[in-house]
Design an enzyme around this catalytic site. Structure first.
Site, PDB file in Angstrom:
ATOM      1  CB  SER A 195       2.390 -11.148   3.846  1.00 20.71           C
ATOM      2  OG  SER A 195       3.470 -10.679   3.737  1.00 20.71           O
ATOM      3  CG  HIS A 252       5.340   1.706   4.037  1.00 15.66           C
ATOM      4  ND1 HIS A 252       6.416   0.970   3.852  1.00 15.66           N
ATOM      5  CD2 HIS A 252       4.277   0.810   4.244  1.00 15.66           C
ATOM      6  CE1 HIS A 252       5.815  -0.368   3.397  1.00 15.66           C
ATOM      7  NE2 HIS A 252       4.547  -0.266   3.734  1.00 15.66           N
ATOM      8  N   GLY A 294       0.649  -5.075  -1.128  1.00 17.10           N
ATOM      9  CA  GLY A 294       0.944  -5.925  -2.429  1.00 17.10           C
ATOM     10  C   GLY A 294      -0.487  -6.378  -3.301  1.00 17.10           C
ATOM     11  CD  GLU A 342       2.186  -1.798   7.182  1.00 17.28           C
ATOM     12  OE1 GLU A 342       1.450  -2.181   6.308  1.00 17.28           O
ATOM     13  OE2 GLU A 342       3.178  -0.853   6.881  1.00 17.28           O
TER      14      GLU A 342
END
Length: 162
Positions: free
Chosen positions: A123, A15, A145, A84
């Site tokens: 996102s 990540h 998130g 990502e």
């Protein structure tokens, strides 16, 4: 093995937050090998920063991350790649659909045999999931998130499968 012993089935490796803290592609490779040895499924994150995107070196960055991250790993059936783009994480920005399609194709074409499942993360939210799910070479989503808010997360799941 500790993760496996507490009941984990998947582990996220590579990540961008960990890469930011100095996690190298070589260390990621060792972590992936260790996770596979422990019979865990691996979500292997790759992605470029905003400056790398602006320099138009996304493909070479992804190639390097894949090449070193998966070095000497023959059996890839328990590895999922998560694209990502670092510049998209938490920013509300997502790649243009045609760019995202091309990048996912590029990732899949790095694998001669059966290409791995490629997830998209960056996102993902209840507003953009409708457009993201139309990109037919994406195999799933890694939701950050928005997964911390039950209503948003349930909304994403509903819109993904409606």
């Amino acid at each position: 093995h500790m993760l496996k012993n507490i009941g984990a089935h998947f582990v996220i490796i590579g990540h961008s937050e960990n890469r930011d803290k100095g996690e190298s592609d070589k260390l990621i490779n060792l972590k992936i090998k260790s996770a596979l040895d422990a019979k865990l499924k691996v979500i292997f994150c790759i992605g470029e920063t905003l400056s790398e995107k602006r320099k138009k070196i996304t493909k070479s960055i992804l190639s390097k991350q894949i090449k070193i991250g998966l070095k000497n790993i023959k059996e890839k059936k328990n590895i999922f790649l998560a694209y990502e783009p670092v510049w998209a994480i938490g920013s509300g920005l997502i790649p243009k659909p045609q760019d995202l399609f091309k990048t996912v194709e590029f990732i899949k074409n790095k694998f001669k045999d059966k290409s791995p499942k490629v997830l998209y993360g960056g996102s993902v939210n209840p507003q953009n999931i409708i457009n993201l799910r139309e990109i037919n070479n994406i195999d799933g989503f890694l939701i950050g998130g928005s997964s911390q808010n039950a209503k948003k997360f349930i909304d994403i799941v509903k819109k993904t499968y409606s």
